[in-house]
Enzyme design. Structure first.
Site, short mmCIF file in Angstrom:
data_model
loop_
_atom_site.label_atom_id
_atom_site.label_comp_id
_atom_site.label_asym_id
_atom_site.label_seq_id
_atom_site.Cartn_x
_atom_site.Cartn_y
_atom_site.Cartn_z
N HIS A 47 0.71 -1.14 -0.06
CA HIS A 47 0.14 -0.10 0.01
C HIS A 47 0.61 1.41 0.04
CE1 HIS A 47 -3.85 -1.89 0.36
NE2 HIS A 47 -3.25 -2.72 1.37
N ASP A 178 -10.00 -5.69 5.12
CA ASP A 178 -10.47 -6.46 4.11
C ASP A 178 -11.66 -7.71 4.45
OD1 ASP A 178 -8.95 -5.55 1.89
OD2 ASP A 178 -7.18 -6.12 3.08
#
Length: 262
Positions: A47, A178
């Site tokens: 990320h 997630d």
């Protein structure tokens, strides 16, 4: 050069370890975490933006201050895992491991034969640039590389029993955000459906003799420890900086308010 991985040793002994995500590309951020006493850091190449060269500098900074540098790779791609480990990382943390086949691929990419099929070069930084005998280095690496699989989807949770049967998989890390998204409840990590899935997964991982991991606030460590978590991420460099900066500004502003001055 890879050395003794005390984090892996502690986890195999059932002891807790504490780390933080690294998203800043400056090695100084890693040094500060090491000075603070963290056991390990997870460099988030999934990320955040890192080059291969500055990844080496971050790994070097971590080991200099006694931390185990773990790399969260962008994917299960063998090239990313190989680059991280050849650069001297003490382990890899791979996202979206949803099946036992993917867990086997993680092990194959991370360990040398006979345990895996990691591409072998005896002249990498991890191998001391060729100063460790080629017949000795693979065993040293296999002994110390930490393998971490992310369980962060409904599918991964459904296949967890089979994933946990994979030998040489050290740790299974739960990704609450997630996981919530995979249930159609994005951001709702405390929703009963998501929370129950996470708690059940942690208990299964712990019962299977693997180290369970999660990111959590320091005030929730006792709750997760009692569930079975031993691999704790307490936040990250960006969050630590933002929180401290916000708190300092609020404290200063409060002392200059009309009420405080009256």
């Amino acid at each position: 050069m890879i050395g003794t991985n005390s984090v892996k040793q502690k986890l195999h002994a059932g002891q807790p370890v504490f780390g933080a995500f690294v998203k800043f590309a400056d090695p100084a951020a890693v040094e500060l975490l090491g000075i603070a006493g963290y056991d390990f850091c997870v460099v988030d190449t999934e990320h955040a933006a890192f080059t291969r060269q500055n990844l080496v500098e971050i790994i070097r900074a971590a080991t200099l201050h006694g931390m185990a540098p773990i790399i969260r790779t962008p994917s299960l791609a063998r090239s990313g895992i190989l680059n991280a480990l050849d650069s001297g990382a003490y382990g890899v943390q791979v996202p979206n491991i949803d099946t036992p086949e993917q867990a086997r691929e993680l092990i194959a990419a991370s360990l040398y034969a006979p345990e895996g099929q990691r591409g072998f070069s005896p002249t990498t930084r991890a191998a001391g640039y060729g100063t460790i005998p080629a017949v000795e280095y693979p065993k040293l690496a296999n002994t110390n590389v930490l393998t971490v699989a992310h369980c962060e989807t409904k599918t991964g949770a459904e296949n967890l029993d089979e994933i946990l049967k994979i030998e040489k998989l050290d740790t299974v890390f739960i990704g609450p955000m997630d996981m919530s998204q995979s249930f159609g409840l994005i951001g709702q990590t405390q929703h009963p459906t998501v929370k129950n899935c996470i708690e059940t997964a942690i208990k299964k991982i712990h019962a299977a003799g693997k180290a369970a991991g999660i990111i959590c606030a320091p005030g929730k460590v006792d709750y997760y420890y009692n569930l079975g978590i031993r691999y704790f991420l307490l936040g990250g460099d960006q969050g630590f900086m933002a929180s401290a900066a916000k708190k300092a500004l609020a404290t200063a502003a409060e002392q200059c308010s009309e009420e405080a001055l009256s």
